[in-house]
Design a protein around this motif. Structure first.
Motif, PDB file in Angstrom:
ATOM      1  N   ASN A  74       0.801  -1.219   0.000  1.00  0.00           N
ATOM      2  CA  ASN A  74       0.000   0.000   0.000  1.00  0.00           C
ATOM      3  C   ASN A  74       0.837   1.274   0.000  1.00  0.00           C
ATOM      4  N   GLY A 120      -1.394   0.855  -7.156  1.00  0.00           N
ATOM      5  CA  GLY A 120      -2.032  -0.296  -6.532  1.00  0.00           C
ATOM      6  C   GLY A 120      -3.214  -0.799  -7.339  1.00  0.00           C
ATOM      7  N   ASN A 179      -4.622  -6.754   0.573  1.00  0.00           N
ATOM      8  CA  ASN A 179      -4.153  -5.432   0.134  1.00  0.00           C
ATOM      9  C   ASN A 179      -5.288  -4.421   0.123  1.00  0.00           C
ATOM     10  N   LEU A 199      -5.753  -1.131   2.575  1.00  0.00           N
ATOM     11  CA  LEU A 199      -5.997   0.185   1.976  1.00  0.00           C
ATOM     12  C   LEU A 199      -7.164   0.877   2.666  1.00  0.00           C
TER      13      LEU A 199
END
Length: 439
Positions: free
Chosen positions: A162, A169, A304, A308
């Protein structure tokens, strides 16, 4: 700007500063992410560890009738998704659902909701690291290895991912998503010849109570509709983008969950590692390896996305004064809350360390997380009705309220723990407010 240490000539170090909320929202609405990226974040937020692990949990709770729980949640997804999409379109803000709670019930309730949401992310996210760790350890031939230690490493890797920034991303997530969803589809197709309808009999062998318990556990797999609301400051034209994104995301996610769960329940050998069970039937040991690799990749992608969302929530809490304001510092070049991410890594390590020391199973964390989110859904929906939000929000909010209350009836121990956590957050919110008033 001076060149940072170790940077090539002509490049400058990222500027870090606290971005004013209004300026951030206005800038990103002009040049932010669009419908495709939102769909990607929806799918990667929701399809991940849930599809890899939770069908095994619900099968133990309800047997073949656990498919009813997944069907109910797939149907409930559209009201949930539509509610949060309309909310983000109306009031785009990185603090997510707490904006609506503030409008309906006032500042003190919003502070309690914000703290509960942040705490739930911090406590619940490590479950994804645990799933990644289990698949990894199984792949390397040590299924009884140090799950929590390896999970801590996976959570740290997602924190590092991140730091790349939102746009980078999104591109990486898009590539991974295509590859991994293809893998899911192939897994179901290969397992199909080995499925047997007799494995669905007896269908309701755990009774309706088992189905209710499975609903609460399966709800963990459908968390994420509110997660994408935390990106609202970074979305161009939120009103259009969110509404179009949910029209694509909801059916894709529903079909994926139902097809994978139905296939899993019909294959000869079950276990908590769903893709391994699917591919072991047609391919044997090779299938176990391939299934483990696909599952591990999917789990990392989902983690992920949730890290975030957590980073955006913590930064918004710092911006609003609930947490130390130093955490609101953001890298302008990458749009990354640079001080939040290392703090999250430490928090995830603490949660996993606590699980290791106490011996609590991750199923307890899973059901507590689900119950916490259901409570937040109820509060947000009730706030939308009370605040007389636009009709589309109130209509979907009423459906969300009724469905979430129905699911909460089966919360059990998870609901009790979530209620304790909510009480602690409410008390902290009151203390925070008193400290601010005395200052």
């Amino acid at each position: 700007m001076s060149r940072g240490p170790g940077l090539p000539a002509g490049e400058t170090a990222p500027v870090e500063k606290t971005i004013a909320p209004g300026a951030s929202a206005e800038r990103h609405r002009r040049a932010g992410i669009g419908v495709r990226s939102l769909v990607i974040f929806y799918v990667t937020s929701i399809v991940g560890t849930g599809i890899l692990y939770v069908p095994g949990v619900t099968a133990e709770q309800a047997g073949p009738s656990s498919l009813l729980a997944w069907t109910a949640l797939a149907a409930a997804s559209y009201p949930f998704a539509k509610f949060f999409a309309e909310m983000s379109a109306w009031r785009p803000d990185a603090s997510g659902l707490t904006v609506m709670v503030r409008l309906g019930f006032g500042e003190r309730s919003a502070q309690a909701a914000a703290l509960l949401l942040i705490a739930t992310y911090v406590i619940g996210n490590p479950v994804m690291g645990i799933v990644s760790a289990r698949y990894f350890l199984d792949l390397v031939g040590h299924p009884d290895g140090p799950v929590y230690a390896v999970a801590t490493v996976f959570m740290a890797l997602s924190v590092l991912f991140n730091t790349l920034g939102l746009h980078t991303g999104a591109r990486v997530q898009a590539v991974c998503l295509v590859v991994l969803l293809t893998g899911l589809g192939v897994s179901v197709a290969l397992a199909a010849p080995h499925m047997d309808a007799d494995r669905y009999r007896p269908f309701l062998d755990h009774g309706w109570g088992g189905v209710g318990a499975a609903v609460v556990s399966a709800f963990f797999s459908f968390l994420g509709w509110e997660n994408v609301s935390t990106l609202a400051d970074d979305v161009s034209d939120p009103a259009r983008s969110y509404r179009r994104a949910v029209r694509w995301a909801v059916p894709v996610i529903g079909m994926l969950y139902l097809s994978v769960t139905a296939a899993y329940l019909a294959v000869p050998s079950r276990g908590t590692m769903v893709l391994t069970a699917l591919l072991a039937a047609p391919l044997g040991q090779t299938g176990r390896i391939v299934g483990g690799l696909v599952a591990l990749g999917l789990a990392v992608v989902a983690t992920n996305a949730w890290v975030l969302g957590a980073s955006r929530l913590v930064a918004a809490g710092a911006r609003d004064g609930l947490l130390p304001r130093s955490l609101a510092v953001t890298s302008v070049a990458r749009g990354v809350p640079v001080r939040v991410l290392p703090v999250l890594a430490l928090c995830y390590a603490a949660v996993l360390g606590g699980l290791s020391v106490t011996g609590l199973g991750d199923t307890v964390i899973l059901t507590m997380t689900s119950s916490s989110f259901l409570m937040l859904y109820v509060a947000t929906a009730a706030a939308a009705i009370r605040a007389r939000a636009p009709r589309a929000i109130r209509r979907t909010g009423l459906l969300t309220l009724l469905i979430a209350l129905g699911f909460l009836c089966f919360g059990g121990v998870g609901l009790l723990l979530a209620a304790v956590l909510a009480a602690v957050c409410a008390a902290l919110g009151v203390l925070r407010g008193q400290g601010r008033n005395s200052a």
